[in-house]
Design a protein around this motif. Structure first.
Motif, PDB file in Angstrom:
ATOM      1  N   UNK A  21       0.853  -1.192   0.000  1.00 55.22           N
ATOM      2  CA  UNK A  21       0.000   0.000   0.000  1.00 55.22           C
ATOM      3  C   UNK A  21       0.881   1.232   0.000  1.00 55.22           C
ATOM      4  N   UNK A  22       0.814   1.992  -1.046  1.00 58.27           N
ATOM      5  CA  UNK A  22       1.570   3.253  -1.097  1.00 58.27           C
ATOM      6  C   UNK A  22       0.654   4.443  -1.381  1.00 58.27           C
ATOM      7  N   UNK A  23      -0.645   4.264  -1.109  1.00 56.00           N
ATOM      8  CA  UNK A  23      -1.625   5.331  -1.335  1.00 56.00           C
ATOM      9  C   UNK A  23      -1.963   5.986   0.004  1.00 56.00           C
ATOM     10  N   UNK A  24      -1.823   7.284   0.067  1.00 61.28           N
ATOM     11  CA  UNK A  24      -2.056   8.023   1.309  1.00 61.28           C
ATOM     12  C   UNK A  24      -3.544   8.161   1.597  1.00 61.28           C
ATOM     13  N   UNK A  25      -3.920   8.258   2.873  1.00 58.68           N
ATOM     14  CA  UNK A  25      -5.317   8.516   3.237  1.00 58.68           C
ATOM     15  C   UNK A  25      -5.668   9.976   3.009  1.00 58.68           C
ATOM     16  N   UNK A 125      -4.622  16.345   8.591  1.00 59.92           N
ATOM     17  CA  UNK A 125      -3.919  15.334   7.806  1.00 59.92           C
ATOM     18  C   UNK A 125      -4.028  13.992   8.528  1.00 59.92           C
ATOM     19  N   UNK A 126      -3.848  12.902   7.784  1.00 59.99           N
ATOM     20  CA  UNK A 126      -4.028  11.569   8.341  1.00 59.99           C
ATOM     21  C   UNK A 126      -2.865  10.666   7.962  1.00 59.99           C
ATOM     22  N   UNK A 127      -2.769   9.529   8.651  1.00 62.58           N
ATOM     23  CA  UNK A 127      -1.813   8.481   8.313  1.00 62.58           C
ATOM     24  C   UNK A 127      -2.563   7.153   8.365  1.00 62.58           C
ATOM     25  N   UNK A 131       1.287   3.281   7.339  1.00 64.07           N
ATOM     26  CA  UNK A 131       2.231   4.349   7.645  1.00 64.07           C
ATOM     27  C   UNK A 131       2.333   5.407   6.579  1.00 64.07           C
ATOM     28  N   UNK A 132       1.439   5.372   5.577  1.00 60.41           N
ATOM     29  CA  UNK A 132       1.462   6.386   4.525  1.00 60.41           C
ATOM     30  C   UNK A 132       0.881   7.699   5.051  1.00 60.41           C
ATOM     31  N   UNK A 133       1.636   8.786   5.032  1.00 61.30           N
ATOM     32  CA  UNK A 133       1.114  10.070   5.506  1.00 61.30           C
ATOM     33  C   UNK A 133       0.406  10.837   4.390  1.00 61.30           C
TER      34      UNK A 133
END
Length: 223
Positions: A21-25, A125-127, A131-133
């Motif tokens: 998973x490399x997509x940020x929230x 902002x979320x993570x 762990x994707x910020x």
């Protein structure tokens, strides 16, 4: 396979499963609305929503973080009791999970020392669980306004107060120079001979009636 050429059977091999998973929230702000003029009574909490493609960690204290920035003095809220933190200063807010990939967040405004007629930025902002910020955060800018406007009746004057025909009714209205501006203007006309009677723009009726006028610094009304 070892040095003696013994080969591990496929069925006995060690296995693991993982998610790439490399997509940020994305955390968004619901209240205050962007560009709003509000007071603390109308803003008991700063609220918003958050979503992700894979999952959010309800147990993580930093799932959602916010900043509250005072534009007038270029300082941030310290997350406790004062606007004295050098920017950027982020702090954790309460996150409530609704599904595995979405939820809401909130932060009470009780005790936040907002200053009248000052402009503030709220940033969120979320993570996610991987762990994707969130690198591009949500921002709303709004003005904190608790100063009431003022209106003055210039005509008719109170003294002597006797007229052979209906007088022109006029006056002025203004908000503080750094306030949010006039939003509405109303007048009420009462018959003191019959104190329960008020003018409703066409006739005298029982019960107080407020007549809407254009929200302008100079106003007038003709009976």
């Amino acid at each position: 396979k070892d040095k003696a050429s013994n080969i591990e059977s496929f069925g006995a091999k060690a296995a693991t499963t993982f998610v790439y998973d490399n997509i940020a929230p994305a955390a968004n702000i619901t209240l205050p609305a962007d560009g709003a003029n509000v007071n603390q009574t109308a803003l008991p909490s700063i609220t918003g929503s958050v979503s992700d493609n894979i999952g959010l960690n309800i147990a993580a204290p930093n799932t959602v973080r916010i900043r509250i920035h005072n534009q007038n003095f270029d300082v941030d809220y310290n997350g406790t009791n004062a606007f004295d933190a050098p920017p950027p200063h982020w702090f954790n807010v309460t996150y409530t999970s609704q599904t595995a990939i979405a939820g809401t967040w909130s932060y009470s405004t009780v005790g936040i020392p907002f200053s009248p007629d000052y402009t503030y930025d709220i940033m969120a902002r979320a993570v996610d669980s991987g762990g994707n910020p969130q690198l591009i955060w949500s921002t709303h800018t709004w003005k904190y306004d608790v100063t009431a406007p003022a209106s003055i009746i210039q005509s008719p004057v109170s003294v002597p107060g006797y007229y052979r025909s209906a007088p022109a009714i006029s006056g002025t209205a203004a908000d503080s120079t750094s306030g949010s501006g006039l939003g509405s203007l109303h007048i009420t006309i009462q018959d003191l001979t019959y104190p329960a009677t008020y003018w409703n723009t066409t006739s005298w009726v029982n019960g107080q009636t407020w007549i809407p006028l254009a929200a302008a610094t100079s106003w007038n009304y003709t009976l």
